[in-house]
Design a protein around this motif. Structure first.
Motif, PDB file in Angstrom:
ATOM      1  N   PRO A   1       0.838  -1.211   0.000  1.00 17.19           N
ATOM      2  CA  PRO A   1       0.000   0.000   0.000  1.00 17.19           C
ATOM      3  C   PRO A   1       0.865   1.250   0.000  1.00 17.19           C
ATOM      4  O   PRO A   1       2.044   1.228   0.395  1.00 17.19           O
ATOM      5  CB  PRO A   1      -0.787  -0.126   1.308  1.00 17.19           C
ATOM      6  N   ALA A   2       0.281   2.349  -0.444  1.00 17.55           N
ATOM      7  CA  ALA A   2       0.993   3.619  -0.409  1.00 17.55           C
ATOM      8  C   ALA A   2       1.267   4.021   1.037  1.00 17.55           C
ATOM      9  O   ALA A   2       0.542   3.624   1.964  1.00 17.55           O
ATOM     10  CB  ALA A   2       0.174   4.696  -1.108  1.00 17.55           C
ATOM     11  N   ARG A   3       2.317   4.785   1.228  1.00 17.07           N
ATOM     12  CA  ARG A   3       2.634   5.264   2.575  1.00 17.07           C
ATOM     13  C   ARG A   3       1.508   6.166   3.072  1.00 17.07           C
ATOM     14  O   ARG A   3       1.095   7.097   2.361  1.00 17.07           O
ATOM     15  CB  ARG A   3       3.944   6.043   2.562  1.00 17.07           C
ATOM     16  N   PRO A   4       0.979   5.919   4.260  1.00 18.76           N
ATOM     17  CA  PRO A   4      -0.100   6.772   4.785  1.00 18.76           C
ATOM     18  C   PRO A   4       0.379   8.216   4.911  1.00 18.76           C
ATOM     19  O   PRO A   4       1.513   8.483   5.322  1.00 18.76           O
ATOM     20  CB  PRO A   4      -0.399   6.166   6.155  1.00 18.76           C
ATOM     21  N   GLN A   5      -0.490   9.139   4.559  1.00 18.05           N
ATOM     22  CA  GLN A   5      -0.167  10.546   4.679  1.00 18.05           C
ATOM     23  C   GLN A   5      -0.493  11.042   6.082  1.00 18.05           C
ATOM     24  O   GLN A   5      -1.529  10.671   6.652  1.00 18.05           O
ATOM     25  CB  GLN A   5      -0.932  11.365   3.645  1.00 18.05           C
ATOM     26  N   PRO A   6       0.370  11.877   6.675  1.00 15.16           N
ATOM     27  CA  PRO A   6       0.059  12.404   8.003  1.00 15.16           C
ATOM     28  C   PRO A   6      -1.167  13.292   7.955  1.00 15.16           C
ATOM     29  O   PRO A   6      -1.449  13.934   6.928  1.00 15.16           O
ATOM     30  CB  PRO A   6       1.316  13.201   8.361  1.00 15.16           C
ATOM     31  N   PRO A   7      -1.924  13.362   9.037  1.00 19.00           N
ATOM     32  CA  PRO A   7      -3.122  14.206   9.046  1.00 19.00           C
ATOM     33  C   PRO A   7      -2.753  15.677   8.921  1.00 19.00           C
ATOM     34  O   PRO A   7      -1.681  16.118   9.365  1.00 19.00           O
ATOM     35  CB  PRO A   7      -3.748  13.897  10.413  1.00 19.00           C
ATOM     36  N   VAL A   8      -3.619  16.412   8.286  1.00 11.03           N
ATOM     37  CA  VAL A   8      -3.431  17.862   8.119  1.00 11.03           C
ATOM     38  C   VAL A   8      -4.346  18.574   9.101  1.00 11.03           C
ATOM     39  O   VAL A   8      -5.566  18.378   9.092  1.00 11.03           O
ATOM     40  CB  VAL A   8      -3.751  18.304   6.673  1.00 11.03           C
ATOM     41  N   PHE A   9      -3.745  19.371   9.954  1.00 12.17           N
ATOM     42  CA  PHE A   9      -4.524  20.097  10.959  1.00 12.17           C
ATOM     43  C   PHE A   9      -4.710  21.543  10.503  1.00 12.17           C
ATOM     44  O   PHE A   9      -3.758  22.200  10.085  1.00 12.17           O
ATOM     45  CB  PHE A   9      -3.805  20.063  12.313  1.00 12.17           C
ATOM     46  N   GLN A  10      -5.917  21.991  10.569  1.00  7.18           N
ATOM     47  CA  GLN A  10      -6.230  23.352  10.169  1.00  7.18           C
ATOM     48  C   GLN A  10      -6.628  24.172  11.393  1.00  7.18           C
ATOM     49  O   GLN A  10      -7.348  23.701  12.267  1.00  7.18           O
ATOM     50  CB  GLN A  10      -7.373  23.362   9.148  1.00  7.18           C
ATOM     51  N   GLU A  11      -6.130  25.406  11.436  1.00  6.71           N
ATOM     52  CA  GLU A  11      -6.493  26.266  12.558  1.00  6.71           C
ATOM     53  C   GLU A  11      -7.892  26.840  12.369  1.00  6.71           C
ATOM     54  O   GLU A  11      -8.318  27.073  11.264  1.00  6.71           O
ATOM     55  CB  GLU A  11      -5.472  27.403  12.679  1.00  6.71           C
TER      56      GLU A  11
END
Length: 365
Positions: A355-365
């Motif tokens: 599987p593709a490498r999981p992407q880290p979550p993107v946190f929005q302010e």
């Protein structure tokens, strides 16, 4: 809080336990030098999947029982038996091993491997992609697969192929062991810490202490290792275009490096000529590959190579009869390019697709 082992056989072979914020995996086959078998890999994968999603787990510790080996490799007798009796099971086992290496590399939390003793083959596969690799005083790293009629796998395309100069080629072809001083200088080990401090490290990780300052506080610089004095000779000899030319350059070494060159020649002459040719191409061509592509390629190579008589002969000579006298099918200069090409050839079916490498979550302010 500490939970018990996972799985029916775990107490005998692998101990997976939680201590507060740390998930601890302990290889527990000391009489077999903690050789990894299919059951142990499955239990490691299961525990790590669970801990990756557990917000209470800060880090994972990889450790081993017994004092002689962290992990001396995979259980090659198990694999060879399946190659002979159940090829489908052999292929599944190999694919699962490479999936575990990829799972470790993609793990979203710190992994600290506490290594004091032999770490070879599959042991390198499960530790080299840990975020932190702690070398104890008895640390000894090697990838000796060419002597078994095989090639350095479990991600060695990456962790050997990217070493400076021709060092990775030297280690991959000869199977030479290195201690922690050389491993630290090469980046194979991230820290050098004596075994007496391992309980304090585990206690700190259980308390969710930040891993880098925790390990840095125990680290002691080991000084230069023996490879540093041989780098020019290693690069001069092992940068040759093919295996026969590597031997010719070693034979031409004189003066201060003559003894080293003779020892390297002896190791190469004991190894499978086919495996040497395959490993040389693997490490040269694989330098630009990412780990995912490298593991998928190594899986293809392994499936093709398992049927080679050299693999069975190497296991017989070194691990079964232990006569140390394998009867290889080729001379060093007698390996046909077409046979090497066959090891790298695409599979008719059953290619590994990680599987593709999981992407880290993107946190929005």
């Amino acid at each position: 809080m500490t939970s018990g082992p996972v799985g029916e056989q775990a107490e005998a072979e692998l101990i997976a336990a939680v201590d507060a914020a740390a998930g601890n995996l302990t290889l527990n086959r000391p009489r077999a030098l903690n050789a990894l078998n299919t059951f142990m890999r499955a239990q490691m994968a299961e525990a790590m999947k669970k801990w990756a999603a557990d917000p209470e787990i800060y880090a994972v510790v990889l450790a081993a029982s017994g004092g002689k080996a962290f992990c001396a490799g995979g259980d090659v007798r198990e694999l060879l038996n399946w190659v002979r009796t159940d090829p489908a099971k052999a292929r599944q086992s190999v694919a699962d091993e490479y999936r575990l290496v990829w799972q470790i590399d993609c793990f979203p939390k710190p992994i600290v491997a506490l290594i004091d003793g032999l770490v070879m083959g599959s042991g390198a596969g499960i530790s080299m992609f840990a975020t932190h690799r702690v070398a104890g005083p008895n640390y000894a790293f090697a990838m000796p697969e060419t002597a078994l009629g095989f090639f350095p796998d479990v991600g060695a395309t990456v962790f050997l192929g990217r070493l400076p100069g021709a060092v990775g080629t030297y280690l991959g072809l000869t199977g030479e062991r290195i201690g922690r001083a050389d491993a630290f200088r090469l980046g194979i080990a991230s820290h050098c810490i004596d075994r007496e401090h391992y309980p304090s490290i585990m206690k700190g990780l259980a308390a969710a202490e930040v891993v880098d300052p925790l390990l840095d506080g125990f680290h002691a610089d080991p000084g230069p290792g023996p490879l540093a004095t041989r780098r020019d000779a290693i690069d001069r000899c092992f940068s040759a275009a093919d295996v026969p030319e590597i031997l010719a350059r070693l034979e031409a070494e004189k003066a201060e490096h003559r003894d080293w060159a003779q020892a390297a020649l002896e190791k190469l002459r004991r190894a499978s000529p086919l495996s040497l040719a395959v490993a040389l191409r693997q490490l040269r061509e694989g330098r630009a590959l990412g780990l995912k592509a490298a593991l998928e390629r190594e899986h293809r190579m392994t499936v093709n190579h398992m049927a080679s008589p050299d693999f069975a002969e190497g296991v017989r000579a070194l691990l079964v009869d232990k006569d140390g006298a394998p009867r290889w099918r080729h001379a060093i200069d007698g390996v046909a390019q077409s046979e090497v090409e066959g090891i790298f050839a695409p599979l008719l079916d059953g290619e590994l697709a990680l599987p593709a490498r999981p992407q880290p979550p993107v946190f929005q302010e």
